[in-house]
Design a protein around this motif. Structure first.
Motif, PDB file in Angstrom:
ATOM      1  N   LEU A 117       0.807  -1.212   0.000  1.00  0.00           N
ATOM      2  CA  LEU A 117       0.000   0.000   0.000  1.00  0.00           C
ATOM      3  C   LEU A 117       0.839   1.260   0.000  1.00  0.00           C
ATOM      4  O   LEU A 117       0.595   2.185  -0.768  1.00  0.00           O
ATOM      5  CB  LEU A 117      -0.932  -0.006   1.216  1.00  0.00           C
ATOM      6  N   THR A 118       1.842   1.313   0.863  1.00  0.00           N
ATOM      7  CA  THR A 118       2.648   2.523   0.958  1.00  0.00           C
ATOM      8  C   THR A 118       3.341   2.814  -0.359  1.00  0.00           C
ATOM      9  O   THR A 118       3.386   3.960  -0.821  1.00  0.00           O
ATOM     10  CB  THR A 118       3.693   2.385   2.082  1.00  0.00           C
ATOM     11  N   ALA A 119       3.888   1.767  -0.984  1.00  0.00           N
ATOM     12  CA  ALA A 119       4.561   1.965  -2.270  1.00  0.00           C
ATOM     13  C   ALA A 119       3.578   2.440  -3.328  1.00  0.00           C
ATOM     14  O   ALA A 119       3.897   3.312  -4.139  1.00  0.00           O
ATOM     15  CB  ALA A 119       5.217   0.668  -2.707  1.00  0.00           C
ATOM     16  N   ALA A 120       2.388   1.876  -3.298  1.00  0.00           N
ATOM     17  CA  ALA A 120       1.390   2.278  -4.286  1.00  0.00           C
ATOM     18  C   ALA A 120       0.983   3.728  -4.089  1.00  0.00           C
ATOM     19  O   ALA A 120       0.797   4.480  -5.042  1.00  0.00           O
ATOM     20  CB  ALA A 120       0.157   1.367  -4.179  1.00  0.00           C
ATOM     21  N   LEU A 121       0.850   4.142  -2.816  1.00  0.00           N
ATOM     22  CA  LEU A 121       0.489   5.521  -2.548  1.00  0.00           C
ATOM     23  C   LEU A 121       1.574   6.485  -3.029  1.00  0.00           C
ATOM     24  O   LEU A 121       1.293   7.551  -3.556  1.00  0.00           O
ATOM     25  CB  LEU A 121       0.267   5.711  -1.040  1.00  0.00           C
ATOM     26  N   ALA A 122       2.822   6.072  -2.804  1.00  0.00           N
ATOM     27  CA  ALA A 122       3.924   6.934  -3.208  1.00  0.00           C
ATOM     28  C   ALA A 122       3.962   7.103  -4.716  1.00  0.00           C
ATOM     29  O   ALA A 122       4.333   8.162  -5.235  1.00  0.00           O
ATOM     30  CB  ALA A 122       5.248   6.360  -2.709  1.00  0.00           C
ATOM     31  N   ALA A 123       3.590   6.036  -5.431  1.00  0.00           N
ATOM     32  CA  ALA A 123       3.657   6.083  -6.887  1.00  0.00           C
ATOM     33  C   ALA A 123       2.474   6.810  -7.501  1.00  0.00           C
ATOM     34  O   ALA A 123       2.558   7.330  -8.606  1.00  0.00           O
ATOM     35  CB  ALA A 123       3.732   4.661  -7.441  1.00  0.00           C
ATOM     36  N   ALA A 124       1.352   6.839  -6.742  1.00  0.00           N
ATOM     37  CA  ALA A 124       0.136   7.410  -7.318  1.00  0.00           C
ATOM     38  C   ALA A 124       0.192   8.934  -7.310  1.00  0.00           C
ATOM     39  O   ALA A 124       0.739   9.540  -6.410  1.00  0.00           O
ATOM     40  CB  ALA A 124      -1.085   6.945  -6.521  1.00  0.00           C
ATOM     41  N   THR A 125      -0.357   9.546  -8.307  1.00  0.00           N
ATOM     42  CA  THR A 125      -0.508  10.992  -8.303  1.00  0.00           C
ATOM     43  C   THR A 125      -1.784  11.344  -7.580  1.00  0.00           C
ATOM     44  O   THR A 125      -2.676  10.523  -7.428  1.00  0.00           O
ATOM     45  CB  THR A 125      -0.596  11.530  -9.748  1.00  0.00           C
ATOM     46  N   ILE A 126      -1.865  12.586  -7.119  1.00  0.00           N
ATOM     47  CA  ILE A 126      -3.082  13.002  -6.435  1.00  0.00           C
ATOM     48  C   ILE A 126      -4.073  13.429  -7.505  1.00  0.00           C
ATOM     49  O   ILE A 126      -4.338  14.607  -7.736  1.00  0.00           O
ATOM     50  CB  ILE A 126      -2.785  14.137  -5.450  1.00  0.00           C
ATOM     51  N   ALA A 127      -4.602  12.422  -8.183  1.00  0.00           N
ATOM     52  CA  ALA A 127      -5.556  12.646  -9.259  1.00  0.00           C
ATOM     53  C   ALA A 127      -6.567  11.529  -9.216  1.00  0.00           C
ATOM     54  O   ALA A 127      -6.539  10.687  -8.337  1.00  0.00           O
ATOM     55  CB  ALA A 127      -4.825  12.664 -10.607  1.00  0.00           C
ATOM     56  N   GLY A 128      -7.464  11.506 -10.192  1.00  0.00           N
ATOM     57  CA  GLY A 128      -8.476  10.459 -10.210  1.00  0.00           C
ATOM     58  C   GLY A 128      -9.291  10.512  -8.945  1.00  0.00           C
ATOM     59  O   GLY A 128      -9.762  11.554  -8.528  1.00  0.00           O
ATOM     60  N   CYS A 129      -9.425   9.339  -8.273  1.00  0.00           N
ATOM     61  CA  CYS A 129     -10.201   9.281  -7.045  1.00  0.00           C
ATOM     62  C   CYS A 129      -9.588  10.129  -5.949  1.00  0.00           C
ATOM     63  O   CYS A 129     -10.272  10.601  -5.061  1.00  0.00           O
ATOM     64  CB  CYS A 129     -10.316   7.828  -6.567  1.00  0.00           C
ATOM     65  N   SER A 130      -8.268  10.292  -5.971  1.00  0.00           N
ATOM     66  CA  SER A 130      -7.625  11.074  -4.928  1.00  0.00           C
ATOM     67  C   SER A 130      -7.945  12.555  -5.056  1.00  0.00           C
ATOM     68  O   SER A 130      -7.748  13.323  -4.138  1.00  0.00           O
ATOM     69  CB  SER A 130      -6.106  10.897  -5.002  1.00  0.00           C
ATOM     70  N   GLY A 131      -8.425  12.972  -6.197  1.00  0.00           N
ATOM     71  CA  GLY A 131      -8.796  14.366  -6.397  1.00  0.00           C
ATOM     72  C   GLY A 131      -7.647  15.177  -6.952  1.00  0.00           C
ATOM     73  O   GLY A 131      -6.487  14.900  -6.723  1.00  0.00           O
ATOM     74  N   ASP A 132      -7.971  16.205  -7.704  1.00  0.00           N
ATOM     75  CA  ASP A 132      -6.982  17.105  -8.267  1.00  0.00           C
ATOM     76  C   ASP A 132      -6.730  18.220  -7.266  1.00  0.00           C
ATOM     77  O   ASP A 132      -7.608  19.009  -6.957  1.00  0.00           O
ATOM     78  CB  ASP A 132      -7.527  17.679  -9.591  1.00  0.00           C
ATOM     79  N   ALA A 133      -5.512  18.269  -6.721  1.00  0.00           N
ATOM     80  CA  ALA A 133      -5.216  19.249  -5.675  1.00  0.00           C
ATOM     81  C   ALA A 133      -5.475  20.669  -6.156  1.00  0.00           C
ATOM     82  O   ALA A 133      -5.853  21.532  -5.377  1.00  0.00           O
ATOM     83  CB  ALA A 133      -3.760  19.104  -5.213  1.00  0.00           C
ATOM     84  N   GLY A 134      -5.248  20.906  -7.420  1.00  0.00           N
ATOM     85  CA  GLY A 134      -5.504  22.239  -7.943  1.00  0.00           C
ATOM     86  C   GLY A 134      -6.954  22.430  -8.301  1.00  0.00           C
ATOM     87  O   GLY A 134      -7.487  23.521  -8.203  1.00  0.00           O
ATOM     88  N   PRO A 147      -5.757   9.949   3.186  1.00  0.00           N
ATOM     89  CA  PRO A 147      -4.450   9.489   2.699  1.00  0.00           C
ATOM     90  C   PRO A 147      -3.330  10.450   3.056  1.00  0.00           C
ATOM     91  O   PRO A 147      -3.495  11.678   3.037  1.00  0.00           O
ATOM     92  CB  PRO A 147      -4.657   9.403   1.182  1.00  0.00           C
ATOM     93  N   ALA A 148      -2.174   9.901   3.389  1.00  0.00           N
ATOM     94  CA  ALA A 148      -1.034  10.700   3.836  1.00  0.00           C
ATOM     95  C   ALA A 148      -0.524  11.643   2.757  1.00  0.00           C
ATOM     96  O   ALA A 148       0.115  12.654   3.068  1.00  0.00           O
ATOM     97  CB  ALA A 148       0.095   9.776   4.302  1.00  0.00           C
ATOM     98  N   LYS A 149      -0.794  11.353   1.477  1.00  0.00           N
ATOM     99  CA  LYS A 149      -0.296  12.193   0.391  1.00  0.00           C
ATOM    100  C   LYS A 149      -1.113  13.478   0.218  1.00  0.00           C
ATOM    101  O   LYS A 149      -0.762  14.322  -0.602  1.00  0.00           O
ATOM    102  CB  LYS A 149      -0.314  11.413  -0.926  1.00  0.00           C
ATOM    103  N   THR A 150      -2.186  13.617   0.987  1.00  0.00           N
ATOM    104  CA  THR A 150      -3.034  14.801   0.864  1.00  0.00           C
ATOM    105  C   THR A 150      -2.289  16.048   1.324  1.00  0.00           C
ATOM    106  O   THR A 150      -1.714  16.065   2.420  1.00  0.00           O
ATOM    107  CB  THR A 150      -4.308  14.623   1.706  1.00  0.00           C
ATOM    108  N   ASP A 151      -2.313  17.112   0.502  1.00  0.00           N
ATOM    109  CA  ASP A 151      -1.602  18.327   0.897  1.00  0.00           C
ATOM    110  C   ASP A 151      -2.382  19.097   1.963  1.00  0.00           C
ATOM    111  O   ASP A 151      -3.556  18.837   2.211  1.00  0.00           O
ATOM    112  CB  ASP A 151      -1.278  19.205  -0.308  1.00  0.00           C
ATOM    113  N   ASP A 152      -1.726  20.072   2.581  1.00  0.00           N
ATOM    114  CA  ASP A 152      -2.305  20.791   3.719  1.00  0.00           C
ATOM    115  C   ASP A 152      -3.598  21.500   3.348  1.00  0.00           C
ATOM    116  O   ASP A 152      -4.571  21.490   4.110  1.00  0.00           O
ATOM    117  CB  ASP A 152      -1.301  21.805   4.275  1.00  0.00           C
ATOM    118  N   GLU A 153      -3.615  22.150   2.198  1.00  0.00           N
ATOM    119  CA  GLU A 153      -4.803  22.913   1.807  1.00  0.00           C
ATOM    120  C   GLU A 153      -6.013  21.996   1.672  1.00  0.00           C
ATOM    121  O   GLU A 153      -7.096  22.300   2.174  1.00  0.00           O
ATOM    122  CB  GLU A 153      -4.556  23.647   0.481  1.00  0.00           C
TER     123      GLU A 153
END
Length: 504
Positions: free
Chosen positions: A15-32, A341-347
């Protein structure tokens, strides 16, 4: 909560490796996100997705949904997954690393969640929770239950500590001249007669006593009646024993085994998912549901009336067992916790927490119960609210707002008839003090992280075979030895070491 387990060890390790490889897009949402500054303090528009199990109508892009998007300047994506397939969907989602911004983790306690937290997969939330005034109204005991190694990694979706219900067809009791059962012996006799004596008086052999499902689900009050303990039992010498192997568990299995042979149980139970169990009650086939939920009573009454307008389903006290014990296993005070998810940015994390905090406030709670004024309900001059139930259900309003404030009466369905609401309030009052506590509720033994899933599988498979008569009752004793040898002894040792170190 649920008996099956989420992710296999291979999925957890990756899981951790997959999270690191994934971009914050798709289901994770577009940070911008897309769109300009807007509704939420001039901030840029973000996409926020939340994944959770669905029990009723799916959410539609209704006025409540649009209100949320405008209020927080977000593209809101509620990912409602049918309850029966939620765990499978969660496994796949976790393994992919393409995670929603909010995930409702429903199993508790769960060694797998502890493993993911140890790998750094989810955000620590203490500071964000402390900055959330509505969420901070949650009782401290519930926060304590959800902590892992003293820190918050989830926001508990609060519930009453005791909210279960035992349900029975009162009209069937009356047809057969039977009293409301108060003991396990009386419940046994009632279940058999509901199967054999044509309680609905339709001249057909088409009813049975107790509805339950795979892995012997919906049986909590029966387990408690045989004093097996809730998760762990404090034994006479002051040590803890897992409820999987207590003498009371064996007695309860013998009761079920005999009742199965006498026809008082659903013969199809071993292959039934939750919703299929409920359908047996709603369809007029089953007369008793031992381990139900107070909130579901409204749906059962409504659907049962379509099949039998004269049906009278009531909620009763849980049965007393051979030694007079009665009750429900007391819950953690929440059903599910929201992890980020830990990859989520502060905003984005702050925007997510503002959304959750709003859902834990009065405005959202009223909207969850009644929908939008002028669309889903009207309000008279004296403040009386009249809900357009058909519109409310069609829009799946309840499924749009999935968090809530702490409210012991949250299981009262406000769109139900007043008679149903009254019955729900009365049941919640009745069961409030009937909880049997798990003395190690919040503790997860270190060795359980690798062993618990296999032990649970062994337990469930063995118990189903015992109840169905595929193996002799003595198989329970062999199971106990096997359970201990395959990791249960070490889990018991670790749990007792923790328990003895706690202030009494």
């Amino acid at each position: 909560m649920m008996n099956t387990h989420y992710a296999k060890k291979t999925a957890a390790a990756g899981l951790t490796a997959a999270l690191a490889a994934a971009t914050i897009a798709g289901c994770s949402g577009d940070a911008g996100g897309s769109g300009a500054a807007g509704g939420d303090g001039g901030e840029k528009r973000l996409k926020i997705s939340m994944m959770y199990p669905l029990y009723n109508e799916p959410p539609q892009k209704n006025e409540v949904w649009k209100y949320i998007e405008d209020k927080f300047n977000i593209e809101f994506e509620p990912m409602a997954v049918p309850n029966n397939s939620y765990e499978d969907k969660l496994k796949v989602t976790l393994a992919s690393g393409d995670l929603p911004d909010l995930i409702l983790w429903t199993k508790y306690p769960d060694p797998e969640l502890n493993k993911y937290v140890a790998q750094g997969a989810f955000l620590p939330l203490d500071e964000l929770v402390q900055a959330s005034p509505n969420i901070m109204k949650t009782p401290q005991s519930i926060f304590d239950n959800v902590k892992i190694e003293g820190k918050l990694y989830g926001v508990p979706r609060t519930r009453a500590l005791n909210r279960s219900a035992v349900m029975i067809r009162k009209d069937w009791l009356d047809n057969l001249g039977l009293p409301v059962p108060q003991t396990t012996d009386e419940l046994y006799e009632t279940a058999v007669r509901f199967t054999k004596d044509d309680p609905d008086k339709n001249g057909k052999d088409d009813t049975f006593g107790i509805a339950f499902g795979e892995n012997i689900s919906h049986m909590d009050p029966l387990w408690m009646a045989f004093d097996m303990g809730a998760g762990w039992r404090v034994m006479e010498d002051g040590t803890l024993m897992s409820d999987s192997i207590t003498p009371g568990r064996k007695q309860a299995l013998e009761w079920l085994r005999n009742l199965y042979q006498d026809g008082g149980l659903d013969k199809d139970f071993a292959v039934l998912k939750n919703s299929q169990v409920w359908e047996k009650l709603e369809g007029g086939k089953a007369g008793i549901l031992i381990g139900g939920q107070t909130s579901d009573y409204a749906r059962y009454v409504e659907n049962l009336a379509k099949v039998d307008p004269k049906a009278n389903l009531i909620m009763i006290r849980p049965p007393k067992g051979p030694t007079g014990v009665s009750g429900f296993s007391e819950t953690s005070g929440f059903f599910g916790q929201w992890v980020i998810p830990a990859k989520t940015d502060d905003e984005k994390a702050q925007r997510i927490m503002r959304l959750l905090d709003w859902m834990a406030g009065d405005e959202a709670y009223q909207m969850k119960r009644y929908g939008m004024e002028g669309v889903h309900h009207t309000k008279s001059a004296d403040g009386k609210i009249t809900v357009n139930v058909e519109k409310y259900k069609a829009d799946g309003v309840d499924a749009v707002i999935q968090h809530n404030p702490y409210d012991p009466y949250s299981y009262v369905v406000m769109t139900a008839p007043e008679s149903v609401q009254k019955a729900q309030r009365e049941n919640l009052d009745m069961v409030r003090d009937l909880g049997i506590k798990n003395p190690a509720l919040s503790f997860v033994a270190p060795s359980a992280i690798d062993k618990q899933a296999d032990l649970t599988k062994l337990r469930d498979e063995t118990f189903v075979k015992i109840v169905m008569g595929k193996v002799p009752l003595e198989e329970f004793d062999r199971f106990v030895q096997q359970w201990l040898e395959q990791g249960g002894a070490q889990i018991t040792k670790e749990t007792n070491e923790w328990y003895q170190a706690q202030p009494k």
